[in-house]
Motif scaffolding. Structure first.
Motif, PDB file in Angstrom:
ATOM      1  N   ALA A  33      25.389  15.126   6.858  1.00  0.00           N
ATOM      2  CA  ALA A  33      24.541  16.137   6.220  1.00  0.00           C
ATOM      3  C   ALA A  33      23.065  15.830   6.415  1.00  0.00           C
ATOM      4  O   ALA A  33      22.261  16.729   6.698  1.00  0.00           O
ATOM      5  CB  ALA A  33      24.865  16.221   4.728  1.00  0.00           C
ATOM      6  N   LEU A  58      30.873  17.534   2.289  1.00  0.00           N
ATOM      7  CA  LEU A  58      29.667  17.907   3.031  1.00  0.00           C
ATOM      8  C   LEU A  58      28.725  18.774   2.204  1.00  0.00           C
ATOM      9  O   LEU A  58      27.507  18.651   2.313  1.00  0.00           O
ATOM     10  CB  LEU A  58      30.050  18.635   4.320  1.00  0.00           C
ATOM     11  CG  LEU A  58      28.897  18.967   5.269  1.00  0.00           C
ATOM     12  CD1 LEU A  58      28.190  17.705   5.749  1.00  0.00           C
ATOM     13  CD2 LEU A  58      29.413  19.769   6.475  1.00  0.00           C
ATOM     14  N   SER A  59      29.266  19.634   1.369  1.00  0.00           N
ATOM     15  CA  SER A  59      28.431  20.503   0.550  1.00  0.00           C
ATOM     16  C   SER A  59      27.609  19.694  -0.454  1.00  0.00           C
ATOM     17  O   SER A  59      26.394  19.902  -0.605  1.00  0.00           O
ATOM     18  CB  SER A  59      29.310  21.523  -0.188  1.00  0.00           C
ATOM     19  OG  SER A  59      28.523  22.380  -0.984  1.00  0.00           O
ATOM     20  N   LYS A 108      30.259  11.974   5.399  1.00  0.00           N
ATOM     21  CA  LYS A 108      29.630  13.287   5.276  1.00  0.00           C
ATOM     22  C   LYS A 108      28.176  13.153   4.831  1.00  0.00           C
ATOM     23  O   LYS A 108      27.337  14.002   5.170  1.00  0.00           O
ATOM     24  CB  LYS A 108      30.404  14.167   4.289  1.00  0.00           C
ATOM     25  CG  LYS A 108      31.832  14.475   4.703  1.00  0.00           C
ATOM     26  CD  LYS A 108      31.888  15.260   6.004  1.00  0.00           C
ATOM     27  CE  LYS A 108      33.320  15.597   6.390  1.00  0.00           C
ATOM     28  NZ  LYS A 108      33.396  16.295   7.700  1.00  0.00           N
ATOM     29  N   ASN A 159      19.104  17.538   1.082  1.00  0.00           N
ATOM     30  CA  ASN A 159      18.016  18.514   0.975  1.00  0.00           C
ATOM     31  C   ASN A 159      17.060  18.160  -0.164  1.00  0.00           C
ATOM     32  O   ASN A 159      15.841  18.345  -0.036  1.00  0.00           O
ATOM     33  CB  ASN A 159      18.584  19.915   0.785  1.00  0.00           C
ATOM     34  CG  ASN A 159      19.025  20.543   2.100  1.00  0.00           C
ATOM     35  OD1 ASN A 159      18.211  20.813   2.971  1.00  0.00           O
ATOM     36  ND2 ASN A 159      20.307  20.765   2.251  1.00  0.00           N
ATOM     37  N   ILE A 217      19.856  17.969   9.014  1.00  0.00           N
ATOM     38  CA  ILE A 217      18.550  18.512   8.628  1.00  0.00           C
ATOM     39  C   ILE A 217      17.403  17.611   9.092  1.00  0.00           C
ATOM     40  O   ILE A 217      16.256  17.801   8.694  1.00  0.00           O
ATOM     41  CB  ILE A 217      18.460  18.750   7.109  1.00  0.00           C
ATOM     42  CG1 ILE A 217      18.630  17.445   6.318  1.00  0.00           C
ATOM     43  CG2 ILE A 217      19.487  19.779   6.668  1.00  0.00           C
ATOM     44  CD1 ILE A 217      18.302  17.593   4.831  1.00  0.00           C
ATOM     45  N   SER A 273      25.035  17.677   1.403  1.00  0.00           N
ATOM     46  CA  SER A 273      23.908  18.510   1.842  1.00  0.00           C
ATOM     47  C   SER A 273      22.922  18.752   0.703  1.00  0.00           C
ATOM     48  O   SER A 273      21.703  18.753   0.917  1.00  0.00           O
ATOM     49  CB  SER A 273      24.423  19.846   2.378  1.00  0.00           C
ATOM     50  OG  SER A 273      25.209  19.659   3.534  1.00  0.00           O
TER      51      SER A 273
END
Length: 247
Positions: free
Chosen positions: A147, A117-118, A143, A125, A151, A121
């Motif tokens: 993610a 997920l990190s 994920k 982004n 957003i 993300s």
């Protein structure tokens, strides 16, 4: 019923022009894992000519391994790696009279983001900062999709015509036996199951629920052209509309 057919192109294979009539979205390599500016220009021009929606296909900077080897970078470097490639594609698409529809990470970057997920993300982004209207193509239910949705970035849940699945709903790693589907009948069965029933049967025989928004055919596959023709005809025969997200 509507489905998008996407294909990874601009990767130095001789099939790009032959594949265009059978797809609705093209993921074009941005020069890091494959391709170069000349290849990108030619592939974009082909997509514009055929009315195929255009996507950036950013990967790890690793032409030696075709972007299919996992690499570890700090998140800020991932943002830079993805952003640089998308901006390159964006400028070329604009110059050639097209419009950038989506971004689909390539290879190891795609697979790592599907479970992390990190990392997912960071990619989401980076895409949103460039253009909030771009669509992220990610492995269905992964994920990457989570993610992007967190957003408010548009997503397309991607499924695969020519790859098998694990019991966890991920793609069977290429180095494992049975990872690639080469039998046309098996491919057709999987495609219809994913689109009509929104599920797939894993290599081990487990039924996995999924959402199918866009279906991928790999442009570098041994049976790429035949499979693209076959999927296109299969969907038409079953009254399933082939349409990109820009239509």
């Amino acid at each position: 019923m509507v489905i998008d057919i996407n294909c990874d192109l601009g990767e130095g294979m001789p099939n790009d022009a032959a594949l265009m009539p059978y797809i609705s979205s093209a993921n074009i390599a941005c020069g890091f894992h494959a391709g170069d500016e000349d290849t990108m220009r030619r592939t974009i021009a082909l997509a514009v000519e055929h009315g195929v929606s255009i996507g950036a296909h950013p990967g790890f900077p690793d032409k030696k391994n075709f972007g299919r080897t996992e690499m570890m970078f700090p998140e800020e470097d991932i943002v830079s790696i993805v952003s640089e490639q998308v901006y390159i594609m964006l400028d070329l698409v604009f110059a050639l009279g097209g419009k950038l529809q989506h971004v689909k990470p390539h290879g190891a970057l795609y697979n790592m983001a599907a479970r992390d997920l990190s990392l997912a993300s960071a990619i989401a982004n980076a895409i949103k900062d460039i253009d909030e209207h771009l669509i992220l193509f990610g492995l269905s239910g992964s994920k990457s999709i989570e993610a992007a949705q967190l957003i408010g970035l548009r997503t397309a849940n991607e499924v695969f015509a020519d790859r098998t699945y694990t019991n966890e709903g991920t793609l069977t790693p290429r180095q494992q036996s049975g990872a690639l589907i080469t039998d046309p009948a098996a491919m057709e069965q999987q495609v219809l199951q994913m689109i009509r029933e929104q599920k797939v049967t894993s290599l081990q025989g487990k039924t996995i629920p999924l959402q199918a928004d866009t279906i991928c055919i790999h442009g570098d596959g041994e049976h790429a052209i035949v499979f693209a023709q076959q999927v296109h005809q299969l969907l038409q025969n079953n009254h399933i509309t082939i349409q990109s997200f820009n239509r």
